[in-house]
Design an enzyme around this catalytic site. Sequence first.
Site, PDB file in Angstrom:
ATOM      1  N   ARG A   1      16.419  12.329 -16.143  1.00 14.17           N
ATOM      2  CA  ARG A   1      17.846  12.487 -16.214  1.00 14.17           C
ATOM      3  C   ARG A   1      18.808  13.688 -16.096  1.00 14.17           C
ATOM      4  O   ARG A   1      19.436  13.929 -15.664  1.00 14.17           O
ATOM      5  CB  ARG A   1      18.102  11.621 -17.078  1.00 14.17           C
ATOM      6  CG  ARG A   1      18.087  10.016 -16.992  1.00 14.17           C
ATOM      7  CD  ARG A   1      18.509   9.294 -18.047  1.00 14.17           C
ATOM      8  NE  ARG A   1      18.346   7.918 -17.601  1.00 14.17           N
ATOM      9  CZ  ARG A   1      18.431   6.748 -18.456  1.00 14.17           C
ATOM     10  NH1 ARG A   1      18.220   6.727 -19.773  1.00 14.17           N
ATOM     11  NH2 ARG A   1      18.394   5.560 -18.178  1.00 14.17           N
TER      12      ARG A   1
ATOM     13  N   LYS B   1      10.708 -13.490 -15.380  1.00 16.29           N
ATOM     14  CA  LYS B   1      11.303 -14.930 -15.861  1.00 16.29           C
ATOM     15  C   LYS B   1      12.457 -15.133 -15.126  1.00 16.29           C
ATOM     16  O   LYS B   1      13.283 -14.362 -14.847  1.00 16.29           O
ATOM     17  CB  LYS B   1      11.660 -14.854 -17.371  1.00 16.29           C
ATOM     18  CG  LYS B   1      10.534 -15.034 -18.318  1.00 16.29           C
ATOM     19  CD  LYS B   1      10.937 -15.205 -19.644  1.00 16.29           C
ATOM     20  CE  LYS B   1       9.643 -15.352 -20.640  1.00 16.29           C
ATOM     21  NZ  LYS B   1      10.419 -15.223 -22.005  1.00 16.29           N
TER      22      LYS B   1
ATOM     23  N   GLY C   1      14.235  -1.150 -14.565  1.00 18.55           N
ATOM     24  CA  GLY C   1      13.243  -0.151 -15.163  1.00 18.55           C
ATOM     25  C   GLY C   1      11.914  -0.578 -14.586  1.00 18.55           C
ATOM     26  O   GLY C   1      11.487   0.418 -13.955  1.00 18.55           O
TER      27      GLY C   1
ATOM     28  N   GLY D   1      20.355  -1.720 -17.306  1.00 17.57           N
ATOM     29  CA  GLY D   1      21.178  -2.660 -17.671  1.00 17.57           C
ATOM     30  C   GLY D   1      22.586  -2.804 -16.582  1.00 17.57           C
ATOM     31  O   GLY D   1      23.213  -3.889 -16.397  1.00 17.57           O
TER      32      GLY D   1
HETATM   33  P1  AMP Z   1      11.322  -8.130 -15.306  1.00 15.32           P
HETATM   34  O1  AMP Z   1      11.362  -7.299 -16.675  1.00 15.32           O
HETATM   35  O2  AMP Z   1      11.977  -9.541 -15.579  1.00 15.32           O
HETATM   36  O3  AMP Z   1      11.627  -7.288 -14.291  1.00 15.32           O
HETATM   37  O4  AMP Z   1       9.733  -8.486 -15.317  1.00 15.32           O
HETATM   38  C1  AMP Z   1       8.793  -7.257 -15.161  1.00 15.32           C
HETATM   39  C2  AMP Z   1       7.443  -7.892 -15.469  1.00 15.32           C
HETATM   40  O5  AMP Z   1       7.022  -9.056 -14.757  1.00 15.32           O
HETATM   41  C3  AMP Z   1       6.216  -7.010 -15.425  1.00 15.32           C
HETATM   42  O6  AMP Z   1       5.686  -6.665 -16.578  1.00 15.32           O
HETATM   43  C4  AMP Z   1       5.176  -7.972 -14.704  1.00 15.32           C
HETATM   44  O7  AMP Z   1       3.991  -7.728 -15.216  1.00 15.32           O
HETATM   45  C5  AMP Z   1       5.758  -9.259 -14.785  1.00 15.32           C
HETATM   46  N1  AMP Z   1       5.347 -10.303 -13.847  1.00 15.32           N
HETATM   47  C6  AMP Z   1       5.363  -9.984 -12.522  1.00 15.32           C
HETATM   48  N2  AMP Z   1       4.749 -10.950 -11.998  1.00 15.32           N
HETATM   49  C7  AMP Z   1       4.164 -11.974 -12.808  1.00 15.32           C
HETATM   50  C8  AMP Z   1       3.315 -13.220 -12.904  1.00 15.32           C
HETATM   51  N3  AMP Z   1       2.890 -13.745 -11.655  1.00 15.32           N
HETATM   52  N4  AMP Z   1       3.036 -13.408 -13.990  1.00 15.32           N
HETATM   53  C9  AMP Z   1       3.150 -12.837 -15.007  1.00 15.32           C
HETATM   54  N5  AMP Z   1       3.938 -11.815 -15.189  1.00 15.32           N
HETATM   55  C10 AMP Z   1       4.323 -11.356 -14.112  1.00 15.32           C
END
Ligand code: AMP
Length: 400
Positions: free
Chosen positions: A39, A200, A357, A380
Amino acid sequence: MDLDKVKTTSDLDVSGKRVFVRADLNVPVRDGKVSDATRLERVAPGLADLARRGAKVIVASHFGRPKGGPSAEHSLRPVADALAGFLGKPVAFATDCIGPEADKVVAALKPGDIAVLENLRFHKGEEGNDAEFGRKLAAHADIYVNDAFSAAHRAHASTVTMAKLLPAYAGPLLMEEIDALRSVLDRPRRPVAAVIGGAKVSTKIPVLTNLLEKVDVLIIGGGMANTFLLAQGVQVGKSLVEADFVGTAKEIMAKAAKRGCKIMLPLDAVVAQRFEAGAPSINVPISEVPADQMILDVGRESVVEYIAELSTCRTVLWNGPLGAFEIAPFGEGTFNVAGAVAELTAVGNMVSVAGGGDTVAALNMARDAEKFTYVSTAGGAFLEWLEGIELPGIKALIPA
Ligand code: AMP
């Protein structure tokens, strides 16, 4: 929000003027040393340019989340020292961002000098967007520049109130970010695809809902794809799912179909019994996920399909990994699709913008980040922009 009205200082005579730059100096510090200076490296050229043009540059930022006032742990002093290294000149430091200490440092500035003020969040008025605190900050300067896109989703004194009190401009980094996001969402070369992954679906509903109105293809991967698969009646074994959101997934698919936005879900998957390094894994068709296993990455056939589709697109927006990329081999899907997007971009066939991130971490692991047209490090604020939210820090830069 008319983004064409956001101004930069490039045509402005800043000579002898006190220019307050709201920067993002919130970098990781370990044992008193900056451990990742990306940064600082990025913000330094804009500050140096103002100084070269004879401005008296006053830089302010938040740093971490201090609770209840000043603390050595949250002092910007080591960051100011590291910034001086990137500027190649000394930087003055004020031990407070308002009050006599700050006034003294600002008053001593000569044209071309740069000062960093102590952490804005040492005062409650910053996050409280307090008018009086904003006035005290604004009293330091003649001109306000916001160069912290990553803080633009917060309505704080240094991002909103100050912009109302002084002639307000966007800094070069903030402008770059706005231009990159507009190039994919407001006036993209079509077809335009979004690759959305992550753990999620519940955290990405507003993103998906906004994007399906704007893009031609929506590629869904990561843990969140499991909920969509479940909504289609696919058995996903022990995979991460949000059963409560099956209805939402159905609604999103219905809306996309109505609008003519093509949704692509995994055709096959890499599954394992445990999410652990060294856990045996196999590639199976999506209809054959064993009941005692979990989906941890998109499969090889899906990767081929995704790349074929992306090869027909001129613009791609990427947020979220397609698998649990942190542990091998579950990053392969993300890395292979990222590699293809990087190549398509490098040969000039595609505009690619990625952010969030984990996305940046995954692209860095794949060593593809620098081939993308633009990679945003603003978690964010980037997500809120994808959700279609007007960011208060940007809105404040638009004259009424
Ligand atoms: P997010 O912060 O929502 O972008 O999620 C990122 C996280 O999703 C990372 O730590 C990945 O390890 C996790 N992730 C991605 N695919 C899967 C999966 N099929 N099952 C469990 N975790 C996952």
